[in-house]
Design an enzyme around this catalytic site. Structure first.
Site, PDB file in Angstrom:
ATOM      1  CB  SER A   1       4.729  -6.104   8.450  1.00  0.00           C
ATOM      2  OG  SER A   1       4.076  -4.898   8.208  1.00  0.00           O
TER       3      SER A   1
ATOM      4  NE  ARG B   1      -3.804  -1.895   2.531  1.00  0.00           N
ATOM      5  CZ  ARG B   1      -3.560  -3.008   3.215  1.00  0.00           C
ATOM      6  NH1 ARG B   1      -2.443  -3.118   3.901  1.00  0.00           N
ATOM      7  NH2 ARG B   1      -4.416  -4.001   3.238  1.00  0.00           N
TER       8      ARG B   1
ATOM      9  CG  ASP C   1       2.194  -5.401  10.566  1.00  0.00           C
ATOM     10  OD1 ASP C   1       2.957  -5.655  11.518  1.00  0.00           O
ATOM     11  OD2 ASP C   1       1.668  -6.284   9.860  1.00  0.00           O
TER      12      ASP C   1
HETATM   13  C1  GLC Z   1       5.019 -11.577  10.825  1.00  0.00           C
HETATM   14  C2  GLC Z   1       6.140 -10.569  10.989  1.00  0.00           C
HETATM   15  C3  GLC Z   1       5.738  -9.461  11.932  1.00  0.00           C
HETATM   16  C4  GLC Z   1       4.423  -8.848  11.480  1.00  0.00           C
HETATM   17  C5  GLC Z   1       3.359  -9.929  11.352  1.00  0.00           C
HETATM   18  C6  GLC Z   1       2.016  -9.386  10.872  1.00  0.00           C
HETATM   19  O1  GLC Z   1       4.822 -12.247  12.017  1.00  0.00           O
HETATM   20  O2  GLC Z   1       7.310 -11.206  11.460  1.00  0.00           O
HETATM   21  O3  GLC Z   1       6.731  -8.462  11.994  1.00  0.00           O
HETATM   22  O4  GLC Z   1       4.012  -7.868  12.375  1.00  0.00           O
HETATM   23  O5  GLC Z   1       3.790 -10.915  10.460  1.00  0.00           O
HETATM   24  O6  GLC Z   1       2.123  -8.812   9.630  1.00  0.00           O
END
Ligand code: GLC
Length: 494
Positions: A177, A108, A230
């Site tokens: 993320s 995004r 995230d």
């Molecule tokens: C995975 C990533 C983490 C993220 C999660 C949700 O677990 O390692 O950093 O927050 O996915 O997207």
């Protein structure tokens, strides 16, 4: 009747008996096979059981691991990563900020206009597109180049020439993320990939600097003012609207949570932290593990065949990347042991061919004849004639997998509340203290069976009186908008 006639009649009778016996035999075998399929499901259900007592054990195990992860690096499978975010946006932020959100199924780009005190977010625009599969395993240069180009096109569409030609380097929020060891709010090194990404040359690199180089090459005058997970973006937006928000949870392709921890509880970094208040900690709870988690032979096989064996154990039981795959594995075993799907059994043998959205669509089929399930089995697995009773069994498997996932996520949420004294177990004040948790991710927001099971389990573990003051609130596009807010709040940091 002559002798010949008698012999012929006797032969006919014997043949008829043989046919009848064969038919009965086939029916008995078919029934036996059917019951074997039912048995496979029953055994699976038993293995996935999450009664209240077990959920409480998971809550306590999570709290223990949180303490261990805060005490030392490597002290637990829970990384408990520092974010260096000790203040969250409060509504005084002003101006136009861009943000990028990378790490789920979609990529995004966002533009957020902030009006300052009193007016908050004036407008926001989000453009979302699926991240091309090949980018997940190429090189970091290819990935950053793609991100920077997409951002550049977006900025050009959004702004006229005079707006673009500012000398000022604009502050950007970057939601990335994955587990990152932050060195400040705006920089950090990738520890490892999760969720099927495998761009080896990016591991150990400063993600923000990598993106900045690509932006400079594309002629974009921007810098990363906030590099955030995230969960952290989601917490920032949740807290912006509701100051009682203390934690955020993502339940989408992956799963994770962050929360506000007292600085003096973060033992491993005492020298580093000057602020005496709180700091947001990214738990990376997807990697949580405990012997109390209800693990079946299907989970073990999924883990063993995964590229990240022994990692992300909690995530493999909860998140969208894996739930459909667990269902596929159970259906495959049912088929192998019972011949339930005849020659089409092998169509169930392709890993990840039953995605979580497909699973959710079957699970949410509430038509009396389960027509949607029939269509899905026909279209995705070339099985046009799945009988109604088999379709019902398929739904039961989807239900078992979803319910276990949602209840474990609920235990995770209560674990965080317990760690920060908001689960009502300590002093009486925490019973009536209002507490919000921001949630994002398609599994929770778009899959009502999952959401209902999770909400129900939180009430079950906390008890109705305490649960009344715990608000689980969807924070739509929180991960991206929150990153823009954090970029605004930290735009003057360097
Ligand atoms: C995975 C990533 C983490 C993220 C999660 C949700 O677990 O390692 O950093 O927050 O996915 O997207």
């Amino acid at each position: 009747m002559g002798r010949v006639g008698f012999a012929a009649a006797a032969a006919c009778a014997v043949a008829a008996c043989a046919v009848a016996a064969a038919l009965v035999g086939r029916r008995v075998r078919a029934r036996r096979r059917w019951w074997r399929a039912v048995e496979v499901v029953g055994e699976f259900e038993e293995g996935c059981a999450t009664p209240l007592g077990r959920l409480r054990q998971v809550v306590d195990a999570l709290v223990v691991e949180m303490h261990a992860g805060l005490a030392s690096d490597g002290g637990s499978k829970l990384k408990m990563l520092l974010t260096f975010i000790d203040t969250l946006p409060d509504g005084s932020e002003e101006g136009i900020y861009y943000a990028l959100d990378l790490g789920g199924t979609n990529f995004r780009v966002l533009r957020v206009q902030l009006g300052g005190k009193g007016s908050m977010i004036l407008s926001h625009k989000v453009e979302s597109q699926p991240l091309p599969e090949e980018l997940k395993s190429g090189t970091s240069e290819i990935l950053f180049d793609y991100i920077a180009s997409t951002l550049k096109n977006f900025v050009e569409r959004e702004e006229d020439d005079s707006q673009q030609k500012t000398d000022e380097r604009r502050a950007l929020g970057f939601t990335f993320s994955f587990p990152v060891r932050q060195t400040s709010v705006s920089s950090g090194f990738l520890i490892k990939w999760t969720k099927g990404f495998s761009i080896e040359d990016a591991v150990g690199k400063d993600i923000a600097r990598g993106l900045e180089e690509a932006m400079t090459t594309k002629g974009l005058n921007m810098r990363v003012a906030a590099l955030v997970n995230d969960t952290v973006g989601t917490l920032a937006l949740g807290h912006y609207y509701d100051q009682d928000t203390v934690a955020a949870v993502i339940i989408g392709t992956g799963t994770n949570a962050c929360y506000i921890e007292r600085t003096d509880a973060i033992i491993k970094c005492q020298g580093l932290l000057t602020n005496s208040g709180g700091m947001v900690v990214n738990m990376e709870w997807g990697n949580f593990w405990s012997s109390h988690l209800p693990r079946t032979s299907y989970d073990i096989a999924l883990d063993e065949e995964s590229p990240n064996r022994n990692d992300q154990g909690f995530e493999k039981m909860i998140s969208g990347m894996y739930l459909g795959e667990v269902v596929r594995r159970v259906l495959q075993r049912m088929a192998q042991e019972s011949d339930l799907f005849g020659d089409a059994t092998q169509n169930l043998s392709v890993p990840f061919s039953l995605s979580t959205p497909i699973m959710a669509a079957m699970h949410e089929d509430d038509s009396p004849d389960l027509e949607r399930v029939r269509q899905i089995m026909e279209q995705n697995f070339q099985m046009p004639h799945v009988p109604l009773k088999t379709r019902r069994l398929i739904i039961r498997v989807c239900d078992i997998v979803t319910r276990r996932a949602a209840r474990l996520a609920a235990a995770g949420i209560v674990g965080i509340l317990k760690k920060i004294g908001r689960d009502g177990s300590g002093r009486s004040r925490s019973k009536s203290q209002r507490t919000s948790v921001a949630i994002e991710g398609g599994l929770y927001t778009g899959y009502s069976n999952f959401r209902d099971y999770l909400n129900e389990a939180v009430v079950e573990i906390l008890g109705e009186e305490v649960a009344r003051n715990v608000i689980l609130r969807v924070s739509e596009d929180g991960s991206g908008i929150g990153a823009a807010l954090l970029a605004a709040a930290h735009s003057l940091d360097r």
